[in-house]
Design a protein around this motif. Structure first.
Motif, mmCIF file in Angstrom:
data_model
loop_
_atom_site.group_PDB
_atom_site.id
_atom_site.type_symbol
_atom_site.label_atom_id
_atom_site.label_comp_id
_atom_site.label_asym_id
_atom_site.label_seq_id
_atom_site.Cartn_x
_atom_site.Cartn_y
_atom_site.Cartn_z
ATOM 1 N N UNK A 54 0.906 -1.085 0.643
ATOM 2 C CA UNK A 54 -0.242 0.249 -0.139
ATOM 3 C C UNK A 54 0.709 1.334 0.055
ATOM 4 N N UNK A 55 2.155 1.436 0.639
ATOM 5 C CA UNK A 55 2.676 2.601 1.096
ATOM 6 C C UNK A 55 3.608 2.735 -0.471
ATOM 7 N N UNK A 56 4.009 1.159 -0.918
ATOM 8 C CA UNK A 56 4.788 1.590 -2.011
ATOM 9 C C UNK A 56 3.968 2.130 -3.093
ATOM 10 N N UNK A 129 4.498 -3.767 -13.071
ATOM 11 C CA UNK A 129 5.797 -4.666 -11.943
ATOM 12 C C UNK A 129 5.298 -4.437 -10.588
ATOM 13 N N UNK A 130 4.058 -3.816 -10.062
ATOM 14 C CA UNK A 130 3.800 -3.790 -9.186
ATOM 15 C C UNK A 130 3.180 -4.377 -8.754
ATOM 16 N N UNK A 131 1.543 -4.728 -9.830
ATOM 17 C CA UNK A 131 1.104 -5.211 -10.049
ATOM 18 C C UNK A 131 1.560 -7.128 -9.948
ATOM 19 N N UNK A 137 -0.827 -9.098 -2.614
ATOM 20 C CA UNK A 137 -1.398 -8.758 -1.042
ATOM 21 C C UNK A 137 -2.262 -7.606 -0.604
ATOM 22 N N UNK A 138 -2.674 -6.123 -1.989
ATOM 23 C CA UNK A 138 -3.026 -4.801 -1.771
ATOM 24 C C UNK A 138 -3.934 -4.631 -2.986
ATOM 25 N N UNK A 139 -4.855 -4.850 -2.670
ATOM 26 C CA UNK A 139 -5.872 -4.183 -4.262
ATOM 27 C C UNK A 139 -5.996 -2.956 -4.058
#
Length: 144
Positions: A54-56, A129-131, A137-139
């Motif tokens: 989430x922070x990234x 890359x993030x996804x 872990x985070x949507x």
């Protein structure tokens, strides 16, 4: 990993590009950031991957918006200058120095506009890359 709070130098295109390059550091280092902060399945209990992702994500989006705003501000500034130079040329069509300056500024304006396309590619690559690493872990929220 907050985005640098910089204002782009719109006057000199080479400085404009250097500052953009510095502002794109987060995107250039996204793979490293994900590898060092998002745990593999065997280490998932030691780090809060949801919070880390989430922070990234928020840092990435903030950096993307900051750069987009800065590039568009420079484009607006250059567009205004080109408009003024065109008006001056209309009044003094034989002024070669003015014509040369106008052409130079028009070229810089085109180059700045092309940076919006570069920005789109950089942003898409970083988010892909993030996804790939954070999707379990985070949507992120749907609004962009």
């Amino acid at each position: 990993m907050a985005a640098p709070d910089e204002t782009l130098n719109c006057e000199d295109f080479s400085l404009f590009q250097e500052m953009l390059k510095a502002m794109r550091t987060i995107d250039d280092r996204i793979v490293h950031a994900l590898n060092t902060t998002v745990p593999t399945a065997s280490f998932s209990g030691k780090v809060d991957a949801t919070q880390t992702c989430k922070q990234l994500y928020e840092s990435l989006i903030e950096a993307h918006q900051s750069r987009d705003k800065a590039i568009k501000a420079c484009i607006a500034q250059k567009s205004e200058l080109v408009g003024q130079l065109r008006e001056e040329r209309a009044k003094d069509a034989g002024n070669l120095k003015l014509i040369k300056k106008l052409r130079n500024e028009q070229t810089n304006l085109k180059l700045m506009r092309s940076e919006l396309n570069v920005e789109e590619v950089v942003n898409d690559r970083s988010l892909k890359v993030f996804f790939e690493r954070c999707r379990i872990h985070y949507i992120p929220p749907k609004s962009k």
